[in-house]
Each structure stands twice: as structure tokens, then as C-alpha cells.
Design an enzyme around this catalytic site. Sequence first.
Site, short mmCIF file in Angstrom:
data_model
loop_
_atom_site.label_atom_id
_atom_site.label_comp_id
_atom_site.label_asym_id
_atom_site.label_seq_id
_atom_site.Cartn_x
_atom_site.Cartn_y
_atom_site.Cartn_z
N ASP A 45 0.85 -1.19 0.00
CA ASP A 45 0.00 0.00 0.00
C ASP A 45 0.89 1.25 0.00
OD1 ASP A 45 -2.34 1.51 0.20
OD2 ASP A 45 -2.40 1.39 2.39
N GLU B 62 -2.06 5.70 -9.00
CA GLU B 62 -2.99 6.65 -8.38
C GLU B 62 -2.97 7.98 -9.11
OE1 GLU B 62 -4.37 8.67 -4.14
OE2 GLU B 62 -2.88 7.07 -4.12
N HIS C 61 -7.69 9.73 4.30
CA HIS C 61 -6.98 8.79 5.16
C HIS C 61 -7.22 9.09 6.63
CE1 HIS C 61 -4.15 8.20 1.55
NE2 HIS C 61 -4.76 7.06 1.75
N HIS D 110 -9.20 4.52 -1.74
CA HIS D 110 -8.40 4.58 -0.52
C HIS D 110 -9.17 5.39 0.53
CE1 HIS D 110 -4.22 3.25 -1.82
NE2 HIS D 110 -4.94 3.14 -2.92
N GLY D 111 -8.68 5.38 1.77
CA GLY D 111 -9.27 6.22 2.81
C GLY D 111 -10.73 5.92 3.06
N SER E 203 -12.27 3.96 5.49
CA SER E 203 -12.76 3.52 6.79
C SER E 203 -13.98 4.35 7.18
CB SER E 203 -11.67 3.68 7.86
OG SER E 203 -10.72 2.63 7.74
N ILE F 233 -9.39 -0.50 3.87
CA ILE F 233 -9.87 -0.24 5.23
C ILE F 233 -8.72 -0.51 6.20
CG2 ILE F 233 -11.50 -0.98 7.01
CD1 ILE F 233 -13.42 -1.73 4.64
N SER G 299 -8.08 2.22 9.33
CA SER G 299 -8.37 2.86 10.61
C SER G 299 -9.45 2.12 11.41
CB SER G 299 -8.80 4.32 10.40
OG SER G 299 -7.75 5.07 9.84
#
Length: 333
Positions: free
Chosen positions: A94, A146, A190, A234-235, A237, A278, A280
Site C-alpha cells: 500500500d 494513483e 486517510h 483509498h481512505g 474507513s 480499510i 483505521s
Amino acid sequence: MVNYKDLGLVNTKEMFAKAIKGGYAIPAFNFNNMEQMQAIIKAAVETKSPVILQVSKGARQYANATLLRYMAQGAVEYAKELGCAHPEIVLHLDHGDTFETCKSCIDSGFSSVMIDGSHLPYEENVALTKKVVEYAHQFDVTVEGELGVLAGVEDEVSAEHHTYTDPEEVIDFATRTGCDSLAISIGTSHGAYKFTPEQCTVDPVTGHMVPPPLAFEVLDAVMEKLPGFPIVLHGSSSVPQEEVETINKYGGALKAAIGIPEEWLRQAAKSAVCKINIDSDSRLAMTAAIRKTFAEKPAEFDPRKYLGPARDNMEKLYKHKIINVLGSDNKLA
């Protein structure tokens, strides 16, 4: 050179193709230690889901690259021991930030890597991603690139503001780099502190803060430009408020921790978004269980007695995500 196939791992190519066609997303759960890995594998086996074991550069330094390789191999054997005859497990880097980091991971048995050049000028991002792809594809390792920048903080990845992915760039980027999947920015962030209270509205029923809506129009435009191409979020959670409340109840100090509503992620998973990251949420689940044990049993000092409940709480979270958010349960071949 360690080939991931010798470890029993798979790359992401087939599982992403199936996920796009089936309207679900593959869980990409970050892990740093044995308990997280055990919980991830147990949840994936019991829900019959493919899974991506995701390792950040910081986690790799923390856990040790050699140990990680054997942990990934152990994860495959553990899944079989739990009754899964043909597990589909990916070991993924990652946010790799350099060619050297990606090469090191490929050489040590990773089956998938992400090269994050999103902070670079566009042409430099293209050149770096292409270089990683050319190396990785020699060994049948898949590569995630990305475009766009996510705000927030996670390990060594940090940005104050997000920049939405420009749909006009995606065809050129995917074509010139040859990447296998593309992480895009549509407003996820994030970490556990994704948004400031000023950016949010308050739900009159629950009293919880609601973050600004995701830019689904950007996702739609990207899918129109690259039909059927694997997209990554991404990010993602959701920052479960019950875990935040448990942490704060037992001495924590998490203020204004807000995540992405799970119904938004479910909506994304039904599209070309075939991988959702995922991290956090599992940290929160782990910390909540540990804090509760310490508060209720202050004389306890056996790590198994507080890491065991933490592992169980993470497994419960992973199963919930697989079944109710990502829809990847019962999708093993």
C-alpha cells in the site's frame, strides 16, 4: 527472488474482473501484526471471501520484511487449515513511494504493489508508474497506480487537501503506464480524522456528524472514460462510532473522528470500484477492545488476555465489512 506463487498467493487480475462483473468490491485490509492477520484470514474464510492483505511501507518496516513473507505464506496455510481448500489471498504493498520499495516487495513475494506518484507532476507520475509496471509484469505481479490526492494522514502518507481525479487524464494514464488498477480521489480521506466539524452537517435523528458527500459524478466520469477498468478507493474507513465511544469511555481522547458512511461505500462497490481499503476501522476495533480489558481487568498483564479480545473484535468488524458493505461474501471460486 521469491515468487508469490510459491507462497500460495494470487494477484488481483482475476478477482478484480469478477468483482466488477458481480457488483462487489474486494476487501483490502491493512495489517501490522499477527492478531490482525489472524482476524482477517478467519473472517475471509468464514464468509468465503477473497481478500487482500495490505501492507504499508511503515508496516513493513515495523513487522520486518522477512517475517512478513512468512506471515503471508502462513496466512495461506492457516486459511486451508480453517477449511478453505483454495484461498484467494493477495499480499499487496500500500502506497509504495519509490521504484526501489516496489521492487523490493516484488522480489520478496508480494503479488501486487501500489506505486503512489500522485504527489508528483503528472508526467513524472506516468514515468514512475510505467517503470514499476514494466518490472512487475515480468513476474505476473499486478500494479495499482494513483491519480488525484487524498487528504488526511495514514502512516507516512500525509496531505492537507484533496484533489479530485481529473477524468480527462485517466485514459492517457492507464494507456501509457499499463497499470492494472487505478486509485482515484472522489472525497475519501486517510485516517480517523477525515473531516473537520465545519465540513460536516449534523444528522437530526442520530446527532452524529455527516461528512460532505462523495463526488460520485467524478467516479461516473472515470467509468465512462475507462469502462470495465478496475478502480480503487483509498481512505474508506467508516470510523464506527461505537468503537470511538468505547475508546473514549475507557480513557481515550478521540475527538471529532468521522468516517465515510457505509451506504456510500456499498454504492461505490456496486460500480467499477472493485477494491476498497480499510485500515483505521480495525485500529479502532483493536484499541477499543484493549482499553475495555485494561479498564475492567486492571490486574491483567498476559498479552493474550487483551490481544485475544482485540482479535475477536477485529474479526467481527471484518465480517461486517465483507458481508454488509463490500458484498464479497460467498465469492470464492
